[in-house]
Design an enzyme around this catalytic site. Structure first.
Site, PDB file in Angstrom:
ATOM      1  N   TYR A 103      39.957  40.488  44.886  1.00 17.25           N
ATOM      2  CA  TYR A 103      39.603  41.206  43.777  1.00 17.25           C
ATOM      3  C   TYR A 103      38.681  42.259  43.413  1.00 17.25           C
ATOM      4  CZ  TYR A 103      35.438  39.618  41.978  1.00 17.25           C
ATOM      5  OH  TYR A 103      34.082  38.925  42.256  1.00 17.25           O
ATOM      6  N   CYS A 104      38.805  44.060  42.705  1.00 17.02           N
ATOM      7  CA  CYS A 104      38.299  44.527  42.337  1.00 17.02           C
ATOM      8  C   CYS A 104      38.056  44.684  41.269  1.00 17.02           C
ATOM      9  CB  CYS A 104      38.744  45.502  43.735  1.00 17.02           C
ATOM     10  SG  CYS A 104      40.161  46.110  42.919  1.00 17.02           S
ATOM     11  N   ARG A 105      38.146  45.815  40.791  1.00 13.36           N
ATOM     12  CA  ARG A 105      37.577  46.601  39.439  1.00 13.36           C
ATOM     13  C   ARG A 105      38.832  46.469  39.057  1.00 13.36           C
ATOM     14  NH1 ARG A 105      37.984  50.313  35.297  1.00 13.36           N
ATOM     15  NH2 ARG A 105      38.898  51.602  36.596  1.00 13.36           N
TER      16      ARG A 105
END
Length: 208
Positions: free
Chosen positions: A171-173
């Site tokens: 995941y990231c932002r």
């Protein structure tokens, strides 16, 4: 006499054309059917075959039993794994159809936050990979996640992720960097990669 000669020449040319066509067919010069490539998700695995549900509309069948006894495998096979498969063009009619695999490659699987949470809470061990910056990670991250910034994957993946067959949830932002990271990890040889998008869509708790 001339008429007979013309008729004879036409007959000779006709037989010559037939002979040339037969020669081409017998020598293997005729056009061959091309191999078929499609994407799908593994439903079941036996010693020499996998059952795959086809995704997309690249084929006329929705399920396939793939003989993998001689296929080149660039992925550790597991149920639920997304794969891209190249098969021989011969399709044996049944349901599901029976085909012969040539090569099996892993593909990035896009999953929801809910699906990721179910995997995290399940019995199988997973790695939750945060590919944001260190400052973003320190401001708040998913509990148990490992930090590996997107810009450092090429240099540090072998150290942070030594097992290329581990199940990795990324995941990231917002989902952009996670997709890039998943693609890069697959290109580097990782075989069990899932992208669940951005932490902004994570409906569960985070820690600092």
């Amino acid at each position: 006499m001339r008429i007979r000669m013309r008729i004879r020449n036409k007959i000779n040319r006709h037989f010559l054309m037939i002979f040339c066509v037969m020669l081409l067919l017998s020598s293997g010069c005729a056009q061959k059917e091309e191999n078929i490539t499609f994407r799908g998700v593994i439903e079941d695995i036996t010693e020499n075959s996998i059952l795959v549900t086809v995704t997309g509309d690249s084929t006329d069948f929705d399920k396939a039993s793939v003989d993998i006894s001689h296929a080149e495998r660039k992925v550790q096979l597991s149920v639920g794994q997304g794969v891209e498969i190249t098969i021989l063009p011969e399709i044996r009619e049944s349901y599901p159809v029976q085909v012969t695999g040539i090569e099996i490659r892993p593909i990035n699987q896009k999953i929801s936050a809910q699906e990721a949470k179910a995997m995290i809470d399940g019995e199988e061990e997973v790695i939750i990979l945060d590919v944001r910056t260190r400052s973003e990670y320190q401001a708040g991250h998913i509990e148990g996640s490992v930090l590996l910034p997107n810009t450092e994957i090429k240099e540090k993946a072998a150290q942070v992720l030594p097992d290329q067959n581990a199940k990795i949830l990324i995941y990231c932002r917002s989902g952009n960097r996670s997709a890039q990271a998943a693609k890069l990890l697959l290109e580097m040889g990782y075989t069990n990669v899932y992208d669940f998008g951005g932490i902004i869509d994570w409906p569960y708790g985070i820690v600092q």
